[in-house]
Design a protein around this motif. Structure first.
Motif, PDB file in Angstrom:
ATOM      1  N   VAL A  47      -9.915   6.357   6.705  1.00 35.07           N
ATOM      2  CA  VAL A  47      -9.423   5.120   7.326  1.00 35.07           C
ATOM      3  C   VAL A  47      -7.924   4.981   7.052  1.00 35.07           C
ATOM      4  O   VAL A  47      -7.498   4.983   5.890  1.00 35.07           O
ATOM      5  CB  VAL A  47     -10.175   3.887   6.776  1.00 35.07           C
ATOM      6  CG1 VAL A  47      -9.654   2.610   7.427  1.00 35.07           C
ATOM      7  CG2 VAL A  47     -11.673   4.036   6.992  1.00 35.07           C
ATOM      8  N   TRP A  48      -7.122   4.864   8.099  1.00 37.74           N
ATOM      9  CA  TRP A  48      -5.675   4.697   7.942  1.00 37.74           C
ATOM     10  C   TRP A  48      -5.361   3.230   7.664  1.00 37.74           C
ATOM     11  O   TRP A  48      -5.949   2.330   8.274  1.00 37.74           O
ATOM     12  CB  TRP A  48      -4.943   5.163   9.202  1.00 37.74           C
ATOM     13  CG  TRP A  48      -4.984   6.651   9.368  1.00 37.74           C
ATOM     14  CD1 TRP A  48      -6.058   7.403   9.754  1.00 37.74           C
ATOM     15  CD2 TRP A  48      -3.915   7.567   9.134  1.00 37.74           C
ATOM     16  NE1 TRP A  48      -5.733   8.735   9.773  1.00 37.74           N
ATOM     17  CE2 TRP A  48      -4.413   8.874   9.414  1.00 37.74           C
ATOM     18  CE3 TRP A  48      -2.582   7.430   8.739  1.00 37.74           C
ATOM     19  CZ2 TRP A  48      -3.629  10.018   9.291  1.00 37.74           C
ATOM     20  CZ3 TRP A  48      -1.795   8.568   8.627  1.00 37.74           C
ATOM     21  CH2 TRP A  48      -2.316   9.841   8.891  1.00 37.74           C
ATOM     22  N   GLU A  49      -4.441   2.997   6.732  1.00 39.74           N
ATOM     23  CA  GLU A  49      -4.133   1.639   6.278  1.00 39.74           C
ATOM     24  C   GLU A  49      -2.729   1.205   6.698  1.00 39.74           C
ATOM     25  O   GLU A  49      -1.867   2.023   6.999  1.00 39.74           O
ATOM     26  CB  GLU A  49      -4.255   1.559   4.753  1.00 39.74           C
ATOM     27  CG  GLU A  49      -5.645   1.849   4.219  1.00 39.74           C
ATOM     28  CD  GLU A  49      -6.617   0.695   4.451  1.00 39.74           C
ATOM     29  OE1 GLU A  49      -6.194  -0.341   5.011  1.00 39.74           O
ATOM     30  OE2 GLU A  49      -7.793   0.823   4.069  1.00 39.74           O
ATOM     31  N   LYS A  50      -2.500  -0.109   6.648  1.00 42.39           N
ATOM     32  CA  LYS A  50      -1.209  -0.666   7.064  1.00 42.39           C
ATOM     33  C   LYS A  50      -0.110  -0.491   6.018  1.00 42.39           C
ATOM     34  O   LYS A  50       1.065  -0.612   6.329  1.00 42.39           O
ATOM     35  CB  LYS A  50      -1.362  -2.162   7.374  1.00 42.39           C
ATOM     36  CG  LYS A  50      -2.165  -2.442   8.625  1.00 42.39           C
ATOM     37  CD  LYS A  50      -2.196  -3.935   8.919  1.00 42.39           C
ATOM     38  CE  LYS A  50      -2.968  -4.215  10.199  1.00 42.39           C
ATOM     39  NZ  LYS A  50      -3.001  -5.662  10.516  1.00 42.39           N
ATOM     40  N   SER A  51      -0.502  -0.222   4.775  1.00 45.33           N
ATOM     41  CA  SER A  51       0.512  -0.066   3.724  1.00 45.33           C
ATOM     42  C   SER A  51       0.184   1.130   2.840  1.00 45.33           C
ATOM     43  O   SER A  51      -0.976   1.574   2.764  1.00 45.33           O
ATOM     44  CB  SER A  51       0.600  -1.329   2.864  1.00 45.33           C
ATOM     45  OG  SER A  51      -0.517  -1.434   2.009  1.00 45.33           O
ATOM     46  N   LYS A  52       1.206   1.618   2.158  1.00 42.55           N
ATOM     47  CA  LYS A  52       1.057   2.748   1.254  1.00 42.55           C
ATOM     48  C   LYS A  52       0.122   2.389   0.098  1.00 42.55           C
ATOM     49  O   LYS A  52      -0.723   3.188  -0.326  1.00 42.55           O
ATOM     50  CB  LYS A  52       2.432   3.145   0.730  1.00 42.55           C
ATOM     51  CG  LYS A  52       2.473   4.337  -0.207  1.00 42.55           C
ATOM     52  CD  LYS A  52       3.921   4.695  -0.506  1.00 42.55           C
ATOM     53  CE  LYS A  52       4.028   5.893  -1.452  1.00 42.55           C
ATOM     54  NZ  LYS A  52       3.656   5.539  -2.820  1.00 42.55           N
ATOM     55  N   LYS A  53       0.246   1.167  -0.421  1.00 39.30           N
ATOM     56  CA  LYS A  53      -0.577   0.737  -1.555  1.00 39.30           C
ATOM     57  C   LYS A  53      -2.059   0.723  -1.203  1.00 39.30           C
ATOM     58  O   LYS A  53      -2.902   1.184  -1.974  1.00 39.30           O
ATOM     59  CB  LYS A  53      -0.129  -0.645  -2.021  1.00 39.30           C
ATOM     60  CG  LYS A  53       1.235  -0.674  -2.688  1.00 39.30           C
ATOM     61  CD  LYS A  53       1.581  -2.072  -3.153  1.00 39.30           C
ATOM     62  CE  LYS A  53       2.945  -2.094  -3.847  1.00 39.30           C
ATOM     63  NZ  LYS A  53       3.316  -3.457  -4.284  1.00 39.30           N
ATOM     64  N   LEU A  54      -2.383   0.183  -0.022  1.00 43.54           N
ATOM     65  CA  LEU A  54      -3.787   0.132   0.396  1.00 43.54           C
ATOM     66  C   LEU A  54      -4.362   1.528   0.606  1.00 43.54           C
ATOM     67  O   LEU A  54      -5.518   1.796   0.279  1.00 43.54           O
ATOM     68  CB  LEU A  54      -3.913  -0.683   1.689  1.00 43.54           C
ATOM     69  CG  LEU A  54      -3.698  -2.198   1.562  1.00 43.54           C
ATOM     70  CD1 LEU A  54      -3.728  -2.845   2.934  1.00 43.54           C
ATOM     71  CD2 LEU A  54      -4.746  -2.826   0.647  1.00 43.54           C
ATOM     72  N   ALA A  55      -3.537   2.435   1.147  1.00 46.50           N
ATOM     73  CA  ALA A  55      -3.994   3.812   1.374  1.00 46.50           C
ATOM     74  C   ALA A  55      -4.318   4.503   0.054  1.00 46.50           C
ATOM     75  O   ALA A  55      -5.310   5.232  -0.052  1.00 46.50           O
ATOM     76  CB  ALA A  55      -2.924   4.581   2.144  1.00 46.50           C
ATOM     77  N   GLU A  56      -3.497   4.283  -0.963  1.00 52.94           N
ATOM     78  CA  GLU A  56      -3.741   4.897  -2.271  1.00 52.94           C
ATOM     79  C   GLU A  56      -4.991   4.316  -2.931  1.00 52.94           C
ATOM     80  O   GLU A  56      -5.756   5.040  -3.569  1.00 52.94           O
ATOM     81  CB  GLU A  56      -2.507   4.707  -3.150  1.00 52.94           C
ATOM     82  CG  GLU A  56      -1.303   5.528  -2.670  1.00 52.94           C
ATOM     83  CD  GLU A  56      -0.085   5.327  -3.534  1.00 52.94           C
ATOM     84  OE1 GLU A  56      -0.107   4.439  -4.408  1.00 52.94           O
ATOM     85  OE2 GLU A  56       0.909   6.070  -3.336  1.00 52.94           O
ATOM     86  N   GLN A  57      -5.197   3.014  -2.784  1.00 58.59           N
ATOM     87  CA  GLN A  57      -6.411   2.400  -3.348  1.00 58.59           C
ATOM     88  C   GLN A  57      -7.654   2.969  -2.658  1.00 58.59           C
ATOM     89  O   GLN A  57      -8.673   3.245  -3.310  1.00 58.59           O
ATOM     90  CB  GLN A  57      -6.366   0.878  -3.173  1.00 58.59           C
ATOM     91  CG  GLN A  57      -5.263   0.173  -3.932  1.00 58.59           C
ATOM     92  CD  GLN A  57      -5.474   0.178  -5.438  1.00 58.59           C
ATOM     93  OE1 GLN A  57      -6.466   0.703  -5.952  1.00 58.59           O
ATOM     94  NE2 GLN A  57      -4.530  -0.396  -6.164  1.00 58.59           N
ATOM     95  N   ALA A  58      -7.585   3.181  -1.344  1.00 59.94           N
ATOM     96  CA  ALA A  58      -8.724   3.733  -0.611  1.00 59.94           C
ATOM     97  C   ALA A  58      -9.028   5.160  -1.062  1.00 59.94           C
ATOM     98  O   ALA A  58     -10.194   5.551  -1.192  1.00 59.94           O
ATOM     99  CB  ALA A  58      -8.438   3.699   0.891  1.00 59.94           C
ATOM    100  N   ALA A  59      -7.970   5.942  -1.312  1.00 65.26           N
ATOM    101  CA  ALA A  59      -8.178   7.303  -1.808  1.00 65.26           C
ATOM    102  C   ALA A  59      -8.841   7.285  -3.177  1.00 65.26           C
ATOM    103  O   ALA A  59      -9.739   8.104  -3.468  1.00 65.26           O
ATOM    104  CB  ALA A  59      -6.839   8.032  -1.877  1.00 65.26           C
ATOM    105  N   ALA A  60      -8.433   6.344  -4.028  1.00 64.12           N
ATOM    106  CA  ALA A  60      -9.042   6.218  -5.358  1.00 64.12           C
ATOM    107  C   ALA A  60     -10.522   5.866  -5.247  1.00 64.12           C
ATOM    108  O   ALA A  60     -11.367   6.391  -5.985  1.00 64.12           O
ATOM    109  CB  ALA A  60      -8.299   5.158  -6.172  1.00 64.12           C
ATOM    110  N   ILE A  61     -10.862   4.977  -4.295  1.00 61.56           N
ATOM    111  CA  ILE A  61     -12.268   4.607  -4.085  1.00 61.56           C
ATOM    112  C   ILE A  61     -13.084   5.824  -3.644  1.00 61.56           C
ATOM    113  O   ILE A  61     -14.198   6.051  -4.123  1.00 61.56           O
ATOM    114  CB  ILE A  61     -12.376   3.481  -3.031  1.00 61.56           C
ATOM    115  CG1 ILE A  61     -11.773   2.187  -3.586  1.00 61.56           C
ATOM    116  CG2 ILE A  61     -13.823   3.254  -2.630  1.00 61.56           C
ATOM    117  CD1 ILE A  61     -11.707   1.057  -2.567  1.00 61.56           C
TER     118      ILE A  61
END
Length: 507
Positions: A427-441
């Protein structure tokens, strides 16, 4: 050899015997430049770009608009260009430093026809930083900037100046400029303190033209001399220049470059709006340019509606271009959707060594039809923190995040590497921070580890950490690494407090 190449480039850029659209603040944007080229301008300049601002930008290929965008850290497009104008657009910069100027030129040179240094802007924002007209009295810096650019890039270099109060000083300056190896010099025939209402000094520009062997571009004749296409040649003869640069007259009606004569303003404005919509020009800039064209008609019913417009769609409605706006919006949306599918297919085909999962980081969730929200994660606790804490306890290197941005919509996707393996959310995210949190999940769920959600109860790392600290302080357990150190410090504080209390009791 380089001189021959420069001469060919100058000829191609039409610095001789041609009409040129000058840069003006908020007017030299892509839609206006393309419109001027359509009507017959041979060369167009972008609005002045300050070097420091450009150095913060990244180059992005916009596949939806088919443009090249230079995007600031706040995601604002600072400069946009396209293939149609590549061989005709001159990038004009404001600078006071040779090395910065060269860095910007190297960033931009493959997307433009030439680089120009603005040494004539009299505005305070420019002169206060030592740029623009402030350079006119600093010949050493002028020589340094221009020489560095000429030697450092493959494209032609030009500069734009204003005249000095003394003709002798002006001739001395332009001769110094010529010695740097620039391909042409544009001269606005007024001194720094003069404004458009002051007469332009054609005699001084003629003296400059006679003193130099490189092309001189005459500027400043709008209104007094230039009102239609035939006036360009008249002004050119008066100044003895190789070509003529037009700013205000072109802003009022870009069809001034048309050999067949001026077109009705209504037709010109509609053509400009079409370019603005096609290239997603910001509505306030579009409105500004249209207001400059309307001029004395600003108090008309249409002028008042335009002044009140708050979107590109509203502007199109005022000029009866609703159908064009709708068709263009649908076309761009369809192109965006097609590119998105293509991007997703390419993403699925690549990186077969990455473990992927369709997950995203949501801090709050809606729990009722009334849009009441429930916190999904405790304050200050995130999946990234949980993954970092687990890695430390396993004596593994710190997780590494590799985040990319998709040019299509500027969304982000991140890949995290843990213990030699890669994990990513699809899932592509609107911000860099959200993308990194998704990768961690994605990593935590693959490894079946807690990710910090409140719904995890006792398995939640925040509850476990507090329980471990309590056990360590009570002597019933120990923690590792930073947790142990924290517990030890708390024990010392309790012990010292107890000693102080006991010493205060009378014996």
């Amino acid at each position: 050899m380089k001189q021959d190449i420069v001469k060919q480039s100058v000829s191609k850029l039409c610095f001789r015997n041609k009409a040129i659209l000058a840069p003006m603040v908020r007017v030299g944007t892509l839609p206006m430049r393309l419109l001027a080229l359509e009507y017959g301008a041979d060369t167009v300049y972008c609005e002045e770009m300050v070097d420091i601002k450009m150095l913060q930008c990244r180059r992005v290929i916009n596949d939806v608009l088919e443009t090249v965008d230079f995007v600031a850290p706040d995601e604002r497009v600072v400069f946009r260009t396209c293939k149609k104008e590549k061989d005709f657009v001159v990038f004009q910069m404001g600078t006071a430093d040779a090395e910065r100027a060269l860095a910007v030129a190297k960033l931009i040179e493959n997307d433009v026809a030439a680089i120009d240094v603005n040494m004539g802007c009299p505005k305070e924002y420019s002169t206060k930083g030592g740029m623009g007209a402030a350079l006119l009295t600093n010949p050493d810096k002028v020589e340094s900037i221009l020489s560095t650019l000429v030697k450092g890039i493959s494209k032609p270099v030009t500069c734009k100046i204003r005249i000095l109060p003394s003709l002798e000083d002006t001739i001395s300056l332009v001769k110094l400029i010529e010695r740097t190896g620039v391909s042409a010099v544009a001269v606005h025939g007024r001194v720094k303190e003069e404004r458009p209402q002051h007469p332009v000094h054609c005699d001084v520009m003629k003296a400059i033209s006679e003193a130099l062997s490189i092309p001189v571009i005459a500027n400043g004749g709008s209104h007094d001399y230039i009102k239609e296409f035939s006036d360009l040649e008249t002004f050119k003869q008066l100044t003895g220049a190789a070509s003529v640069m037009v700013a205000r007259a072109a802003m009022w009606n870009p069809s001034i470059f048309r050999k067949g004569g001026l077109l009705p303003l209504e037709e010109v404005m509609k053509e400009y709006i079409k370019y603005a919509i096609k290239y997603d020009n910001y509505y306030s800039n579009t409105k500004y340019c249209l207001c400059q064209m309307l001029r004395e008609q600003l108090e008309s019913p249409r002028g008042k509606k335009l002044h009140a417009a708050q979107s590109s769609q509203e502007i199109c409605e005022i000029f009866e271009l609703e159908d064009f706006y709708k068709e263009t919006a649908e076309m761009l949306q369809a192109r965006k959707a097609a590119l998105k599918v293509q991007t997703q297919e390419e993403d699925q085909a690549e990186d077969t060594d990455v473990i992927k999962m369709a997950v995203r980081f949501v801090k709050f969730i809606v729990v009722s039809i009334c849009a009441l929200c429930r916190r999904e994660y405790p304050p200050q606790i995130t999946p990234k923190m949980c993954l970092l804490e687990w890695s430390r306890k396993q004596y593994l290197p710190q997780p590494e995040y590799d985040t990319i941005q998709r040019p299509l919509d500027r969304f982000f996707c991140s890949t995290v590497t843990v213990d030699g393996k890669k994990y990513r959310s699809t899932v592509w995210e609107k911000s860099k921070k959200l993308a990194e949190q998704a990768a961690a999940i994605a990593c935590l769920r693959t490894l079946q580890l807690p990710e910090g959600r409140l719904s995890e109860g006792e398995n939640n790392p925040i509850h476990k950490r507090k329980r471990d600290e309590k056990e360590a302080i009570n002597g019933t357990g120990v923690t590792e690494d930073t947790d142990l150190e924290c517990a030890h410090k708390k024990q010392q504080i309790i012990q010292k407090t107890s000693e102080l209390d006991s010493s205060a009791v009378p014996q």
